[in-house]
Design an enzyme around this catalytic site. Sequence first.
Site, PDB file in Angstrom:
ATOM      1  N   GLY A   1       0.877  -1.167   0.000  1.00  0.00           N
ATOM      2  CA  GLY A   1       0.000   0.000   0.000  1.00  0.00           C
ATOM      3  C   GLY A   1       0.908   1.208   0.000  1.00  0.00           C
ATOM      4  CD  GLU A   2       2.852   5.653  -0.213  1.00  0.00           C
ATOM      5  OE1 GLU A   2       2.717   5.148  -1.348  1.00  0.00           O
ATOM      6  OE2 GLU A   2       3.941   6.059   0.209  1.00  0.00           O
ATOM      7  CB  SER A   3       5.366   2.484   4.139  1.00  0.00           C
ATOM      8  OG  SER A   3       6.140   3.433   3.441  1.00  0.00           O
TER       9      SER A   3
ATOM     10  CB  CYS B   1       5.097  -3.883  -1.470  1.00  0.00           C
ATOM     11  SG  CYS B   1       5.618  -2.622  -2.631  1.00  0.00           S
TER      12      CYS B   1
ATOM     13  NE  ARG C   1       8.490   5.069   1.357  1.00  0.00           N
ATOM     14  CZ  ARG C   1       7.727   6.150   1.448  1.00  0.00           C
ATOM     15  NH1 ARG C   1       8.156   7.220   2.065  1.00  0.00           N
ATOM     16  NH2 ARG C   1       6.523   6.154   0.897  1.00  0.00           N
TER      17      ARG C   1
ATOM     18  CB  ILE D   1       3.140  -1.724  -7.486  1.00  0.00           C
ATOM     19  CG1 ILE D   1       2.499  -2.858  -8.304  1.00  0.00           C
ATOM     20  CG2 ILE D   1       2.399  -0.398  -7.716  1.00  0.00           C
ATOM     21  CD1 ILE D   1       1.102  -3.252  -7.840  1.00  0.00           C
ATOM     22  NE  ARG D   2       3.546   4.322  -5.864  1.00  0.00           N
ATOM     23  CZ  ARG D   2       2.351   3.778  -6.071  1.00  0.00           C
ATOM     24  NH1 ARG D   2       1.968   3.455  -7.293  1.00  0.00           N
ATOM     25  NH2 ARG D   2       1.542   3.544  -5.078  1.00  0.00           N
TER      26      ARG D   2
ATOM     27  CG  HIS E   1       2.138  -6.044  -4.547  1.00  0.00           C
ATOM     28  ND1 HIS E   1       1.225  -5.616  -3.611  1.00  0.00           N
ATOM     29  CD2 HIS E   1       2.936  -4.994  -4.815  1.00  0.00           C
ATOM     30  CE1 HIS E   1       1.451  -4.340  -3.333  1.00  0.00           C
ATOM     31  NE2 HIS E   1       2.478  -3.939  -4.045  1.00  0.00           N
TER      32      HIS E   1
ATOM     33  CD  GLU F   1      -0.412  -8.736  -2.528  1.00  0.00           C
ATOM     34  OE1 GLU F   1       0.693  -9.322  -2.491  1.00  0.00           O
ATOM     35  OE2 GLU F   1      -0.510  -7.491  -2.591  1.00  0.00           O
TER      36      GLU F   1
HETATM   37  N1  GLN Z   1       6.015   2.952  -2.509  1.00  0.00           N
HETATM   38  C1  GLN Z   1       5.259   2.441  -1.396  1.00  0.00           C
HETATM   39  C2  GLN Z   1       5.853   2.890  -0.065  1.00  0.00           C
HETATM   40  O1  GLN Z   1       6.916   3.412  -0.034  1.00  0.00           O
HETATM   41  C3  GLN Z   1       5.162   0.938  -1.440  1.00  0.00           C
HETATM   42  C4  GLN Z   1       4.410   0.517  -2.678  1.00  0.00           C
HETATM   43  C5  GLN Z   1       3.622  -0.731  -2.535  1.00  0.00           C
HETATM   44  O2  GLN Z   1       3.368  -1.233  -1.432  1.00  0.00           O
HETATM   45  N2  GLN Z   1       3.178  -1.235  -3.654  1.00  0.00           N
HETATM   46  O3  GLN Z   1       5.268   2.693   0.943  1.00  0.00           O
END
Ligand code: GLN
Length: 192
Positions: free
Chosen positions: A47-49, A79, A106, A134-135, A170, A172
């Site tokens: 997700g987004e940490s 991630c 990151r 993903i990122r 990911h 999942e």
């Molecule tokens: N870029 C996100 C972060 O730094 C991680 C991306 C992801 O979980 N797909 O939290």
Amino acid sequence: MVKIGVLGLQGAVREHVRSIEACGAEAVVVKKVEQLQEIDGLIIPGGESTTMRRLMDQYGFIEPLKEFAAKGKPMFGTCAGLIILAKRIVGYEEPHLGLMDITVERNSFGRQRESFEAELAIAGVADDFVGVFIRAPHIVEVGEDVEILAKHEDRIVAARHGQFLGCSFHPELTDDHRMTQYFINIVKEAKE
Ligand code: GLN
């Protein structure tokens, strides 16, 4: 049967639930601290940490999760979840949970490659696992008790530190549940 929790504050929660159930284990979406009592292992999703951390503070998860880990319960970060588990984050003074003896960076695969897939050889899991990035972060450095499980273009993308498992990608998001199964096996061993 083991019960696997998925931290349900933010991110790819449902996809992990689906993967856990496909492996024949019971999945619990953890939204409250009390639910940690009923699970044998926990997945922290992607997700987004920074957002996830804000919600973890808001719902009082930081100390209870450290206690959960101190009981020897396995935790798997994918991630953003990997960033949450790490002891060190490049460019940050403080980690989030600071449990897994790794340094992560990151968004480290470059802007032009925000997301991509790559076939990975993951020790003990598969030699043809398609990782969805993903990122994604990568693991820059590991402590001496950490086993490196996979690399992509010389960068560490999966590792295990005893009860802690983490990956940049990911697992999942595909129908290949072998990485989830690998974590469930760690949970089963810890429970015995
Ligand atoms: N870029 C996100 C972060 O730094 C991680 C991306 C992801 O979980 N797909 O939290």
